[in-house]
Design an enzyme around this catalytic site. Sequence first.
Site, PDB file in Angstrom:
ATOM      1  N   ARG A 134       1.386  22.852 -20.145  1.00 30.24           N
ATOM      2  CA  ARG A 134       2.240  23.450 -21.186  1.00 30.24           C
ATOM      3  C   ARG A 134       1.402  24.495 -21.897  1.00 30.24           C
ATOM      4  O   ARG A 134       0.368  24.181 -22.502  1.00 30.24           O
ATOM      5  CB  ARG A 134       2.738  22.381 -22.159  1.00 30.24           C
ATOM      6  N   GLN A 152      13.002  20.934 -17.916  1.00 32.22           N
ATOM      7  CA  GLN A 152      14.128  20.676 -18.825  1.00 32.22           C
ATOM      8  C   GLN A 152      15.449  21.065 -18.166  1.00 32.22           C
ATOM      9  O   GLN A 152      16.438  20.331 -18.254  1.00 32.22           O
ATOM     10  CB  GLN A 152      13.925  21.471 -20.118  1.00 32.22           C
ATOM     11  N   HIS A 170      11.176  26.915 -18.765  1.00 30.50           N
ATOM     12  CA  HIS A 170      11.002  25.467 -18.977  1.00 30.50           C
ATOM     13  C   HIS A 170      11.810  24.731 -17.881  1.00 30.50           C
ATOM     14  O   HIS A 170      12.823  24.078 -18.159  1.00 30.50           O
ATOM     15  CB  HIS A 170      11.501  25.100 -20.382  1.00 30.50           C
ATOM     16  N   ARG A 222      14.546  13.113 -18.669  1.00 31.06           N
ATOM     17  CA  ARG A 222      13.292  13.819 -18.398  1.00 31.06           C
ATOM     18  C   ARG A 222      12.390  12.931 -17.538  1.00 31.06           C
ATOM     19  O   ARG A 222      11.744  13.404 -16.602  1.00 31.06           O
ATOM     20  CB  ARG A 222      12.563  14.183 -19.712  1.00 31.06           C
ATOM     21  N   ASP A 224      19.382  25.952 -28.519  1.00 33.89           N
ATOM     22  CA  ASP A 224      17.981  25.552 -28.718  1.00 33.89           C
ATOM     23  C   ASP A 224      17.594  25.995 -30.127  1.00 33.89           C
ATOM     24  O   ASP A 224      18.318  26.768 -30.768  1.00 33.89           O
ATOM     25  CB  ASP A 224      17.102  26.245 -27.657  1.00 33.89           C
ATOM     26  N   CYS A 236      17.926  20.760 -25.835  1.00 34.10           N
ATOM     27  CA  CYS A 236      16.687  20.208 -25.256  1.00 34.10           C
ATOM     28  C   CYS A 236      15.895  19.375 -26.259  1.00 34.10           C
ATOM     29  O   CYS A 236      15.037  18.589 -25.870  1.00 34.10           O
ATOM     30  CB  CYS A 236      15.833  21.335 -24.685  1.00 34.10           C
TER      31      CYS A 236
HETATM   32  N1   CP Z   1      12.467  19.481 -24.927  1.00 32.55           N
HETATM   33  C1   CP Z   1      11.114  19.409 -24.968  1.00 32.55           C
HETATM   34  O1   CP Z   1      10.414  20.031 -24.160  1.00 32.55           O
HETATM   35  O2   CP Z   1      10.654  18.568 -25.925  1.00 32.55           O
HETATM   36  P1   CP Z   1       9.118  18.468 -26.387  1.00 32.55           P
HETATM   37  O3   CP Z   1       8.735  19.801 -26.975  1.00 32.55           O
HETATM   38  O4   CP Z   1       9.119  17.355 -27.395  1.00 32.55           O
HETATM   39  O5   CP Z   1       8.291  18.155 -25.188  1.00 32.55           O
END
Ligand code: CP
Length: 313
Positions: A101, A131, A128, A298, A230, A270
Amino acid sequence: MKHFLKETDFTRQQVSEVFALARELKAQRGRKTSQVLAQQTWAMIFSKSSTRTRVSFEVGIHELGGNPLFLNKNDIQLGRGETIEDTAKVLSRFVHGLVVRTYEHSELERLAAAGSVPVINALTDFLHPCQIYTDAFTAAERWAGAGGDLLASLQGRKIAFLGDTACNMANSWILGANHFGMKISLSGPEGYAPGAEIDALLSQEGFAGGYHFTHDPFEAVKDADIVYTDVWVSMGKEEESKERIRLMAPYSVTGKVFAAAKPDALFMHCLPAHEGEEVTQEVLDHPRCVIFDEAENRLHVQKAIVATLVARS
Ligand code: CP
């Protein structure tokens, strides 16, 4: 070496297999039936905060028989200037895969190019994909029914994405919708239309012009099967907070906006959500709001992604 950096890194046939495996793993929840990562360690390099992604990957790698190794970027030499390439080469000597990440998508691509183990995109400023696969699976679970073809159930369905239509989630949904055979309409303020980078990727993947953009949120949600939003202030955009909230206020998913989609439309997000900004409490409490199913899935979908990558590598 096979990586999962963007939605199209799995063919449609492989997407179908990932979804089918996720359904199987979900049904087996709690039982360690698949041990594809036995004797393996997977490192998770995170430069940004996370709840869902971090926990679902740590639990998922463990449930597949592997050992997850969480590495905050600032706790390793990468945070002190060691190059991405050297980091990738060194970690490849120790671990069997990387979950990453970070901010710049190009950092992820450089890591994947320099290392010799599979790399999974756990979010960049551009995309992403974990997701999006999970969200598509969550909708398909409902539409395909028990034993039905999950990917086929997405064909021709419409998603409406409201708010920050230039963010990584919007980009990822544009690419994912095209790959899954869905239609996508986005609605956001002046200056936040999808950008040149996603347009270039769409062209490269054979989906040029594969989305509709409008400043009218009601036009976007008309006939939509999914209404998606989002946060308006993504990680790294905090300094623009006030201006973004002002500009994006007309794109909040209110009860009125959600009611203008199909009568059986799903609301998705998300998470984390900012109630009263991009979505109202009324919509978050709606029976067709599936945000916590998305969060749970997830785990199942990422386990399927990891297992599929390992099988291909
Ligand atoms: N949706 C998502 O990626 O959540 P986090 O940022 O908590 O990992």
